[in-house]
Write an enzyme that holds these catalytic residues in place. Sequence first.
Site, mmCIF file in Angstrom:
data_model
loop_
_atom_site.group_PDB
_atom_site.id
_atom_site.type_symbol
_atom_site.label_atom_id
_atom_site.label_comp_id
_atom_site.label_asym_id
_atom_site.label_seq_id
_atom_site.Cartn_x
_atom_site.Cartn_y
_atom_site.Cartn_z
ATOM 1 N N PRO A 78 -1.985 -11.138 0.084
ATOM 2 C CG PRO A 78 -2.651 -12.502 -1.660
ATOM 3 C CD PRO A 78 -2.083 -12.551 -0.283
ATOM 4 C CB VAL A 113 -5.729 -13.363 2.801
ATOM 5 C CG1 VAL A 113 -5.559 -13.490 1.311
ATOM 6 C CG2 VAL A 113 -4.625 -12.494 3.389
ATOM 7 C CE LYS A 125 -2.259 -8.343 4.610
ATOM 8 N NZ LYS A 125 -3.163 -8.595 3.476
ATOM 9 C CB THR A 126 -6.975 -6.396 9.572
ATOM 10 O OG1 THR A 126 -6.137 -5.667 8.672
ATOM 11 C CG2 THR A 126 -7.409 -5.480 10.705
ATOM 12 C CB SER A 130 8.909 -16.708 -12.528
ATOM 13 O OG SER A 130 7.895 -15.743 -12.721
ATOM 14 C CE LYS A 175 5.339 -17.398 -9.629
ATOM 15 N NZ LYS A 175 6.753 -17.517 -10.057
#
Length: 809
Positions: A376, A379, A381-382, A700, A743
């Site tokens: 997402p 979080v 990542k970069t 789901s 989840k």
Amino acid sequence: MSSNSGIQIPSRLPLLCTDDGVLLPGSTMRISVDTARNMQLVKSRLLKGTSLKSTIIGVIPNTRDPVHDSDELPSLHSIGTAGLAVQVVGSNWPKPHYTLLITGLCRFRVTQLLRERPFPVAEVEQLDKLEQYTEGDQADGELGELSLRFHQAAVQLVGMLDMSVPVVAKLRRLLDSLPRETLPDVLASMIRTSNKEKLQVLDAVDLEERFKKALPLLTRQIEGLKLLQKTRKRRPDDDKRVLAIRKGGVFPGRQFSLDEEAEDEDGDDTAMLEKKVKAAAMPEAALRVCLKELKRLKKMPQSMPEHALTRNYLEMMVELPWSKSTTDCLDIRAARVLLDNDHYAMEKLKRRVLEYLAVRQLKSTLKGPILCFVGPPGVGKTSVGRSIARTLGREFHRIALGGVCDHSDIRGHRRTYVGSMPGRIINGLKTAGVNNPIFLLDEVLDPEQNHSFTDHYLNVPFDLSQVLFIATANTTATIPPALLDRMEVLQVPGYTQEEKVEIAHRHLIPHQLEQHGLTPQQLQIPQDTTKDIISKYAHKHTHTNTHSGFCILKRFRLITALDNSHGGQKGEIKDSGIASPPEMPIVIDHIALKDILGPPVFEMEVSERLTLPGVAIGLAWTPMGGEIMFVEASRMEGEGQLTLTGQLGDVMKESAHLAISWLRSNAKTYLLTNGSADPLEGTDIHLHFPAGAVTKDGPSAGVTIVTCLASLLSGRLVRSDVAMTGEITLRGLVLPVGGIKDKVLAAHRANLKRVIVPKRNEKDLEEIPAHVRADLDFVFASTLDEVLKAAFDGGFPAAVSHAQVVSKL
């Protein structure tokens, strides 16, 4: 204003002010047109007119410093040169630009400026009356002597050049055929002189004075050639190199030019560019292409549009880091410490980086992998990519590919197109300055082809095998399968509440204190306050919204502290009824938190919504992470129809029909018939998924729909602390689904206690932190019967099936 024969110019001339040099009569010069006035002159007088009169313009040297130029017309030099525009070259893209080839005709004096805009026009007086000098009427006295001396010096100068060069031999013949009165202007424009010296020759209206001004310049050139011959070994092109003879002609109808390659004004730059090409240490194939383009560049006039394109191409080629690279830091222990200091959690990503370092220690020529961080937004990542660059000691370059819809933005434009340019990868290598940087992309390439990546602009291979590509994505659903197959995907899930609290106190709060000029001794935020911010004001799996909350806290408390320090003056904050801040340090408690951030944005409403039968809690995965999802059902009299609302996709609609079919086929087993063989007989079912503005899809939700409908038909409440996920089949099997970690974290954030997941997803729980697993009761279901028993208090009893004997008496 002019004589009765010979060269005649109009009494009114449009004026072209130039900074390129001084145009003398009898010489030819290229002039760049870049100012607004000159551009208007070219468009209106040169591009439209075809007669000789319309193409004769006045060229005035601009004596003011062009650096301090302004929109105002500079004070005009009193004397200029009437010129014949013999060529106009240019283009209108990306902006209009023209280059004029002008041959000087004669001098003129500006008598009156008639207008300034859109281009200056002046009343002029012709000064040179060349028809009075004829071959049969030789000048005598001092003028004749000066003329003879000048002609002899000119012959001597040409004699010192290499006569085997055709253009030099042509110049020698012209010296005998040209009127001697034209020689000062012609030779002064050819030899190496400054613009100031040329301007003195231009201002010499009197012919005798003109010879006196030009003769020392010619003598100086001859002495320079003699000195050159003494100081170094003579070569055929030495003398030509000394002369900076301009391209063009010496008189209308009698044009000539010396060696353009040697005498071009940018000859030194071209030679320097050739040295850079040979010193760039590029592969042999690229070197051959560059040398071929360089050879074309030397033969190409500057006025050609392709000249600038070719030069830009060569400059790009020599600036690329063909052989420059940084040395990797392969200390695994130091790398682990650095990664732990920069980032909390993310153990899977850190382990992959350390694995790469370990393999590099064994094999130094390892191809750079392509890592894809999927998770997402927010979080980290970069920031992980930057930390990897610091760990390896490499250059870091981020390429944002958002909105890129043309592959030419990545691979470059072919040079056959106007305005072509390299792609973002090649530009990134140029910016990084090394051939093994770390690239952060939103899309990636094939590692098997990176050793010979060919940019459309360069059209030569560039080895990208040592580049470490890191791609980021919010979901893999939008990545083409062929591209996804070439990447090593690393999932970056959201954070637990405990991880977010730890990140906040390790990184976010110290960073915000520093940004707002505060210290921990001035402002303190307890962990309980941080938990309230995360759960009631951010309520996301990332730390982006949490970061914003801390920003607001710091700004608010800074204002209140400053307001309180100004002698108790009443400001807006005190007037609003908010209590004055306590003495330092200021501690943000739950009361101050509500005053600053307002009422809570998110409230946990799980138990309140499960007060009636027909409501169940499902777990959904979104690009923003995991979320809990309520499913509501109601029944009414009708004809057995099923209504679905909530912006559902086709897959979720199919799951709802599967659930209805399974319950109808098993209605007797679970005592749902209510006196009828079909529980839907005379009844309509409405199934709704709240948050109707959000599109929902995926398989789901199958188990949640079954549980919701079973609750509605049986009249029993589903446990308020249970959430579930799983795909169903028509036979009542529960199939595995994705996004289990996100989840489960969503259920944990909502303070649920039991989570029902497919049996085949049990292996995915290893990625969930231990303290989260300890807080939750996991039920692993392989059939819908197991799901129903776990979702209701006391289970969901089924009727005992006995073989019945039907009497036929």
